[in-house]
Design a protein around this motif. Structure first.
Motif, PDB file in Angstrom:
ATOM      1  N   ARG A 121     -25.806   9.871   4.515  1.00  0.00           N
ATOM      2  CA  ARG A 121     -26.736   9.043   5.290  1.00  0.00           C
ATOM      3  C   ARG A 121     -26.163   7.632   5.443  1.00  0.00           C
ATOM      4  O   ARG A 121     -26.282   6.814   4.534  1.00  0.00           O
ATOM      5  CB  ARG A 121     -28.087   8.945   4.597  1.00  0.00           C
ATOM      6  CG  ARG A 121     -28.872  10.240   4.499  1.00  0.00           C
ATOM      7  CD  ARG A 121     -30.194   9.953   3.793  1.00  0.00           C
ATOM      8  NE  ARG A 121     -30.949  11.174   3.518  1.00  0.00           N
ATOM      9  CZ  ARG A 121     -31.687  11.349   2.415  1.00  0.00           C
ATOM     10  NH1 ARG A 121     -31.743  10.389   1.495  1.00  0.00           N
ATOM     11  NH2 ARG A 121     -32.358  12.466   2.245  1.00  0.00           N
ATOM     12  N   ASN A 176     -30.826  19.615  18.178  1.00  0.00           N
ATOM     13  CA  ASN A 176     -30.330  19.184  16.878  1.00  0.00           C
ATOM     14  C   ASN A 176     -30.557  20.265  15.815  1.00  0.00           C
ATOM     15  O   ASN A 176     -29.650  20.601  15.045  1.00  0.00           O
ATOM     16  CB  ASN A 176     -31.005  17.887  16.442  1.00  0.00           C
ATOM     17  CG  ASN A 176     -30.237  17.178  15.343  1.00  0.00           C
ATOM     18  OD1 ASN A 176     -29.170  16.639  15.577  1.00  0.00           O
ATOM     19  ND2 ASN A 176     -30.781  17.185  14.141  1.00  0.00           N
ATOM     20  N   SER A 181     -25.081  14.875  17.044  1.00  0.00           N
ATOM     21  CA  SER A 181     -26.521  14.664  17.117  1.00  0.00           C
ATOM     22  C   SER A 181     -26.836  14.087  18.483  1.00  0.00           C
ATOM     23  O   SER A 181     -26.108  13.212  18.968  1.00  0.00           O
ATOM     24  CB  SER A 181     -26.997  13.692  16.029  1.00  0.00           C
ATOM     25  OG  SER A 181     -28.376  13.423  16.169  1.00  0.00           O
ATOM     26  N   HIS A 203     -33.275  14.635  12.026  1.00  0.00           N
ATOM     27  CA  HIS A 203     -32.302  14.571  10.931  1.00  0.00           C
ATOM     28  C   HIS A 203     -32.898  15.124   9.638  1.00  0.00           C
ATOM     29  O   HIS A 203     -32.197  15.764   8.849  1.00  0.00           O
ATOM     30  CB  HIS A 203     -31.828  13.136  10.731  1.00  0.00           C
ATOM     31  CG  HIS A 203     -30.781  12.712  11.712  1.00  0.00           C
ATOM     32  ND1 HIS A 203     -29.519  13.268  11.732  1.00  0.00           N
ATOM     33  CD2 HIS A 203     -30.798  11.800  12.713  1.00  0.00           C
ATOM     34  CE1 HIS A 203     -28.800  12.710  12.698  1.00  0.00           C
ATOM     35  NE2 HIS A 203     -29.558  11.817  13.312  1.00  0.00           N
ATOM     36  N   SER A 215     -26.203  12.568   8.530  1.00  0.00           N
ATOM     37  CA  SER A 215     -27.606  12.329   8.814  1.00  0.00           C
ATOM     38  C   SER A 215     -27.798  10.853   9.174  1.00  0.00           C
ATOM     39  O   SER A 215     -26.917  10.240   9.763  1.00  0.00           O
ATOM     40  CB  SER A 215     -28.462  12.726   7.595  1.00  0.00           C
ATOM     41  OG  SER A 215     -29.832  12.614   7.878  1.00  0.00           O
ATOM     42  N   SER A 216     -28.938  10.283   8.827  1.00  0.00           N
ATOM     43  CA  SER A 216     -29.245   8.901   9.191  1.00  0.00           C
ATOM     44  C   SER A 216     -30.270   8.329   8.226  1.00  0.00           C
ATOM     45  O   SER A 216     -31.119   9.053   7.695  1.00  0.00           O
ATOM     46  CB  SER A 216     -29.792   8.841  10.617  1.00  0.00           C
ATOM     47  OG  SER A 216     -30.356   7.561  10.903  1.00  0.00           O
TER      48      SER A 216
END
Length: 304
Positions: free
Chosen positions: A157, A84, A67, A135, A107-108
């Protein structure tokens, strides 16, 4: 049983280096993909057509950790958003074209935007900046490929990661609070807060994250989104105080904290999971990391 082969993209990054070490220790065959020629495969996600058209055989699963850095979303948001979105799509196309069955996307927690209330895998995402939006878009792409049965796609995440880097020499994320405050304490004997620091953060250890990824690889669960959360939630100010305490009590290193006056909002916040599995409960201790990180930094600087 045949040894499982796992491809890790962004293999020279922080989480990828930890994952590779853990999986190799558990006898997985690990292939690495980097944008240079340092890995087993060259995957430069700024060239998505090249990634999608690569040929490879015998890969069981791909873990996508690539990312653009958060800073790029501020200096060049169009490039970061495009890179991304197309990068994740290219990685999934690579898997489809090469019959890679399983795909895990990192992801985040930033997909939630507002860090308030109780956030689980069922909480709707509401990104409020380009980083979270990127994301969120990538998650939808993974879900599209999964629902169309092209791959089995899982989303992990993590919250705020901590854990001593595999290689401090090549580590590039010193701007992240868990690492930044330790580094400032050693190099400057000062920790500088940009705000009063009342905002709450959940901190997750990298080994707890690796444990969750390993569980997904082995169990291939029906659920598709999993939160990698830690056992400790505290404010930025409280974390600075923890670093200050450890530096003085363990290393006899006095550290001053510079904190601006005023107040910033601190609401209730819980980043957690709807999956109650005792074997996946987080165990990494933030204070243990601070001790280890400061010790490594002092050793590197010749002060220990």
């Amino acid at each position: 049983m045949r040894q499982k082969t796992v491809l890790i993209s962004g293999a020279d990054g922080y989480i990828a280096l930890h994952l590779a070490r853990v999986l190799r220790n558990l006898k997985f065959k690990v292939l690495t993909a980097t944008r240079t020629m340092n890995g087993d495969l060259k995957m430069d996600f700024t060239s998505p057509y090249e990634v999608a058209s690569l040929k490879s055989t015998g890969i069981d699963a791909m873990i996508h950790t690539v990312s653009p850095n958060e800073a790029i979303y501020k200096t060049d948001p169009y490039r970061a958003l495009s890179e991304n979105a197309t990068g994740v799509h290219a990685a999934l196309d690579f898997c489809t074209n090469n019959h890679v069955k399983d795909f895990i996307y990192f992801s985040s927690f930033h997909v939630f935007g507002s860090q308030e209330g109780r956030l689980t895998e069922n909480t709707p995402i509401t990104p409020r900046n380009d980083y979270g939006l990127a994301h969120g878009t990538a998650e939808l792409t993974v879900q599209m490929f999964d629902s169309s049965n092209k791959v089995n796609g899982w989303i992990v995440r993590p919250s705020n990661l901590f854990g001593v880097p595999v290689s401090c020499e090549t580590f590039k994320r010193w701007n992240l609070i868990p690492f930044l405050f330790c580094r400032e304490a050693v190099e400057n004997q000062t920790i500088t807060l940009l705000t009063p620091g009342n905002q709450l953060r959940n901190f997750v250890g990298v080994s707890d994250v690796c444990k969750k990824v390993l569980w997904i690889l082995e169990q291939r669960p029906e659920g598709r989104i999993f939160h990698a959360y830690g056992k400790e939630t505290m404010s930025v100010w409280q974390y600075a105080l923890l670093v200050q305490k450890v530096a003085l009590e363990i290393f006899n290193l006095p550290v001053r904290i510079i904190r601006p006056e005023g107040s910033d909002h601190q609401g209730t916040f819980e980043f957690t999971s709807m999956y109650d599995d005792r074997n996946l409960a987080p165990r990494d201790e933030l204070e243990t990391f601070v001790k280890e990180m400061i010790n490594v930094l002092l050793t590197r600087s010749g002060k220990e």
